[in-house]
Design a protein around this motif. Structure first.
Motif, PDB file in Angstrom:
ATOM      1  N   ALA A  65      -2.930   7.901  -6.774  1.00 40.31           N
ATOM      2  CA  ALA A  65      -1.470   8.773  -6.556  1.00 40.31           C
ATOM      3  C   ALA A  65      -1.434   9.503  -8.027  1.00 40.31           C
ATOM      4  O   ALA A  65      -1.236  10.804  -8.167  1.00 40.31           O
ATOM      5  N   PHE A 105       0.850  -1.149  -0.083  1.00 40.32           N
ATOM      6  CA  PHE A 105      -0.224  -0.070   0.120  1.00 40.32           C
ATOM      7  C   PHE A 105       1.052   1.092  -0.070  1.00 40.32           C
ATOM      8  O   PHE A 105       0.414   2.136  -0.875  1.00 40.32           O
ATOM      9  N   LEU A 136       3.907   1.677  -1.122  1.00 45.07           N
ATOM     10  CA  LEU A 136       4.517   1.936  -2.302  1.00 45.07           C
ATOM     11  C   LEU A 136       3.572   2.353  -3.513  1.00 45.07           C
ATOM     12  O   LEU A 136       3.529   3.233  -4.434  1.00 45.07           O
ATOM     13  N   MET A 137       2.196   1.824  -3.492  1.00 50.02           N
ATOM     14  CA  MET A 137       1.454   2.046  -4.468  1.00 50.02           C
ATOM     15  C   MET A 137       0.851   3.562  -4.359  1.00 50.02           C
ATOM     16  O   MET A 137       0.468   4.059  -5.044  1.00 50.02           O
ATOM     17  N   SER A 138       0.776   4.021  -2.710  1.00 54.50           N
ATOM     18  CA  SER A 138       0.362   5.275  -2.678  1.00 54.50           C
ATOM     19  C   SER A 138       1.069   6.276  -3.428  1.00 54.50           C
ATOM     20  O   SER A 138       0.940   7.351  -3.328  1.00 54.50           O
ATOM     21  N   ASN A 181       5.942   7.552 -12.598  1.00 53.37           N
ATOM     22  CA  ASN A 181       4.449   7.243 -12.650  1.00 53.37           C
ATOM     23  C   ASN A 181       3.756   8.264 -12.546  1.00 53.37           C
ATOM     24  O   ASN A 181       2.691   8.462 -13.409  1.00 53.37           O
ATOM     25  N   GLY A 216       2.225   5.801  -6.569  1.00 52.58           N
ATOM     26  CA  GLY A 216       2.211   5.656  -7.694  1.00 52.58           C
ATOM     27  C   GLY A 216       2.478   4.484  -8.633  1.00 52.58           C
ATOM     28  O   GLY A 216       2.402   4.314  -9.683  1.00 52.58           O
ATOM     29  N   LEU A 217       3.273   3.564  -7.702  1.00 55.81           N
ATOM     30  CA  LEU A 217       3.710   2.301  -8.334  1.00 55.81           C
ATOM     31  C   LEU A 217       2.430   1.254  -8.432  1.00 55.81           C
ATOM     32  O   LEU A 217       1.788   1.397  -7.569  1.00 55.81           O
TER      33      LEU A 217
END
Ligand code: ATP
Ligand code: MG
Lengths: 472, 276
Positions: free
Chosen positions: B79, A423, A425-427, B108, A429-430
């Protein structure tokens, strides 16, 4: 017809495997019939024009192979049908010193694998083994002038008979285990390296092993002698096409590291998921020498491999860094053996395993300290990372310590990829796949950073490939 | 035109337990909001829910930017739409270097349509930018090569969150207690850094129990959460008042919510230790 890119990805669930293509076998020089018996072994020896002692060695090894039972520990071997395998396949007439002279189809394969390019950039010498025989070989001229020998093992038997006979089979005798016996009976190809006293080879020597045909057995035999005060880094890479039936790779690697010498042996095994990879690797390290195994196991259906170091004289050091990645339908049973035969010898084992989509990674290791080997130190760390709940990890650490005055440390951990890390890392943008891949890369980073740059990049790239498409 | 983040009737549960019970919020790019409320009132829950944490289930309501719903979007997609959360408890990711991670993240977020595997932003450019942002935040250059939050002190982790904020330049930044765990010099430093980052292109939602951050970043709007509901709204004066007087007054003015808060606390206490 050149290459056939169609693979049975869906069937066997290894859509990520990049090297699953194969070439036509129509122009092969010779393919032994399937199966193993005295006739086949005799035929291999005759085709190679070997001295009588080697034929006898092969035949007596064959008897041992028949007598020894299959190991009942490790992985599932019962589906392996020894009579359904070609034990000797010769694709090209001879060994070439220029890529131009290697038959087109074979050369194209190595081009796709990037070998000639790597050779130009950062290698001191290359051997390319295709099926049973080495089809290409090179060594930098100045190294040859200094007396370095880097040749295939068959040529070594012919061209350096004394040196060969002095060491061959001394580190791993045929009776060691069933697969060592099998290799001793049908061995073909492999690398022979001799580094004379005090010669330090700066750039790696690399061998590249490629299986191409179906139901093929590859049995290379490697022998490395690093004389006093010398040093060498040897690297091997392995790939094979994806087939629905099994192939067998069963190598024997013997290494002698003399007083004050250094040897590093790096493997990046990336076999396709139909290959049984059953390999015996062992080094003898003498006074104040350093032997290192860097063992990356990313492919195959089943790998059973425990590179061993016998620390024979005081001051010898052994180190094994092992990375195993078990994907769908794969079992990596890998680890290390350290045998302290002399006082004041040191060993370290670091193992990192990753299992995903039902794969199974086992660490199996032995630390043995002989009676009287005082002042030895050994440190073992094995960490496992599970990417999902279908996957499995086991640890089998064996200790045989016959001496009190020693320091033995062992740590093991198993972790799951954490939702909070994903979570986080995804937050930023990954994507989920990128985040998992990054966590896995981070997990093996302490090992990968020990590798030379080119191999670190290669290892990370392979791990990323394994991770691709892993998120449902 | 400035973007608007809109939260309507947001109801969120964790493990089947309803935590947020109909929250409304409207935040425009360039604005500063203070989100206040006693411990356990749901501030972090709102922050996680906005960012899309999978454990925080959206049972009702809608989150949108300029009318476009975010409800179904994964955290990475959010994001890329411009939401950022500075975590109350930043997560450690061993073996992943700060610079490698940030280069990926920045790539990204700045190229929202990038396909996986496509090239990252050029190394030189990125390095130069990272270096100057780190200098501005008083972060030693070696941190770029360290593993993400691994072995960082509490204060270092919080600074790392602000560095990520500075690199990602979101439209909507939520700062969840970014000032807690910092010594007073560091609070001042971070507060100043945030006020430099703030501007017409960034909205900041500040969750805090302290004053300092709000002194440097004066909120136009203050929202007070109690037991998962926004019970009061005001401006900077309300934030100041709560800081001075605590939440007793709020509870007295909103007895129903206060009762719910009490009930939830009792339920928590009654649970056997093993179940918690
Ligand atoms: N993972 C969880 N599982 C169960 N309950 C949770 C979980 N996370 C939060 N809660 C509960 O949700 C409620 C709101 O918690 P939250 O963390 O949002 O509060 P907060 O306002 O941020 O408090 P603080 O000021 O202490 O940070 C609390 O009662 C808390 O116990
Ligand atoms: Mg909180």
């Amino acid at each position: 017809m050149a290459t056939d890119l169609k693979t049975t990805d869906e069937e066997i669930g290894i859509g990520e495997y990049q090297y699953g293509f194969h070439d036509s076998t129509a122009n092969y020089v010779f393919t032994a019939r399937k199966g193993i018996d005295r006739d086949i072994v005799t035929q291999i020896s005759e085709m190679k024009n070997e001295p009588a002692w080697m034929r006898e060695f092969r035949l007596s090894s064959l008897e041992m192979f028949f007598r020894k039972p299959l190991p009942t520990w490790g992985g599932e071997l019962r589906q392996l049908d020894f009579q359904d395998i070609h034990y000797y396949v010769k694709a090209a007439q001879g060994q070439e010193r220029s890529w131009e002279d290697v038959p087109d189809e074979i050369r194209k394969t190595y081009d796709r694998l990037g070998i000639p390019e790597a050779e130009r950039k950062y290698l001191a010498g290359v051997k390319a083994q295709y099926e049973s025989e080495v089809v290409y070989g090179s060594l930098q001229e100045d190294l040859a002038k200094q007396g370095v020998i880097f040749t295939d093992t068959d040529s070594a038997l012919r061209d350096h008979p004394e040196l060969f006979r002095q060491y061959f089979g001394t580190v791993i005798p045929p009776a060691d285990n069933k697969f060592a016996a099998l290799n001793s009976a049908v061995w073909s190809g492999g690398s022979f390296i001799y580094v004379p006293k005090g010669v330090k080879i700066e750039f790696p020597l690399q061998a590249y092993f490629r299986i191409n045909s179906e139901n093929m057995g590859q049995f290379e035999r490697t022998l490395i002698i690093v004389d006093e005060g010398a040093s060498v880094h040897y690297v091997e890479g392995c790939t094979a096409p994806t087939y629905s039936s099994e192939s067998l790779h069963s190598a024997v690697v013997e290494i002698i590291v003399k007083r004050g010498a250094r040897c590093r042996y790096t493997t990046i095994q990336n076999w396709s998921s139909n290959v049984y990879n059953l390999v015996t690797k062992r080094a003898m390290a003498y006074g104040d020498s350093l032997m290192e195994w860097v063992d990356g196991n990313l492919g195959s259906r089943l790998t059973m491999k425990y590179p061993a170091i016998y620390l024979m004289e005081p001051g010898a050091r052994g180190e094994t860094l092992s990375i195993a990645f078990a994907g769908k339908g794969q079992h990596q049973d890998a680890g290390a053996k350290m045998v302290h035969c002399a006082p004041n010898t040191y060993s370290r084992i670091i193992s990192k395993s990753i299992s995903k989509t039902g794969g199974r990674a086992s660490y199996r290791g032995l630390v043995k300290v002989a009676n009287g080997a005082t002042g030895c130190k050994s440190n073992v760390v094995c960490d496992a990372l599970l990417l999902d709940s279908d996957s499995r990890s086991d640890t089998y650490p064996y200790m045989e310590i016959d001496e009190d005055n020693v320091v033995i440390e062992h740590e093991a951990s198993v972790s799951k990829i954490s939702d909070e890390q994903l979570f986080y890392l995804m937050s930023r943008g990954l994507t989920e796949a990128e985040a998992s891949s990054m966590i896995v890369t981070g997990f093996i980073e302490p090992l990968v950073k020990e590798l030379p740059m080119e191999y670190a990049v290669e290892m990370n790239r392979l791990i990323e490939l394994q991770m691709e498409g892993s998120i449902g | 035109m400035s973007s608007v983040l809109k939260v309507e009737n947001l109801c969120v549960s964790i493990d089947e337990k309803l935590i947020l019970k109909g929250v409304d919020l409207e935040v425009r790019q360039g604005e500063i909001h203070a989100l206040m409320g006693p411990n356990g009132s749901g501030k972090s829950t709102l922050a996680y829910a906005l960012m899309g944490h999978p454990k925080y289930e959206l049972v009702d309501g809608r989150i949108s930017i300029d009318g476009e719903s975010l409800n179904e979007l994964e955290p990475d997609a959010r994001a890329r739409k411009g939401i950022f959360l500075a975590f109350q408890y930043p997560v450690t990711v061993p073996g992943v270097k700060v610079a490698d991670f940030l280069r990926h993240a920045v790539t990204n977020v700045r190229n929202p349509n990038r396909k996986e595997g496509e090239g990252l932003i050029p190394m030189r450019e990125f390095r130069a930018e990272l270096k100057s942002r780190m200098e501005e935040l008083g972060i030693e250059p070696e941190f770029a090569r360290r593993y993400l939050n691994d072995g960082f002190s509490g204060g270092e982790k919080k600074r790392m969150e602000i560095l990520q904020l500075a690199m990602l330049r979101p439209k909507f930044a939520i700062l969840d207690e970014t000032d807690s765990g910092l010594d007073s010099d560091a609070v001042r430093f971070v507060s100043e850094a945030i006020s430099r980052l703030a501007g017409p292109d960034m909205a900041i939602i500040i969750i805090t129990h302290h004053e300092r951050l709000l002194e440097f970043n004066r909120p136009q709007h203050t929202h007070v959460l109690l037991a998962g509901r926004v019970v009061e709204r005001g401006d900077a004066r309300l934030a100041h008042e709560l800081h001075d007087q605590g939440y007793t007054g709020v509870r007295q003015r909103h007895p129903e919510a206060a009762a719910e808060e009490q009930a939830a606390a009792d339920a928590g206490n009654r649970q056997p230790a093993a179940a918690r």
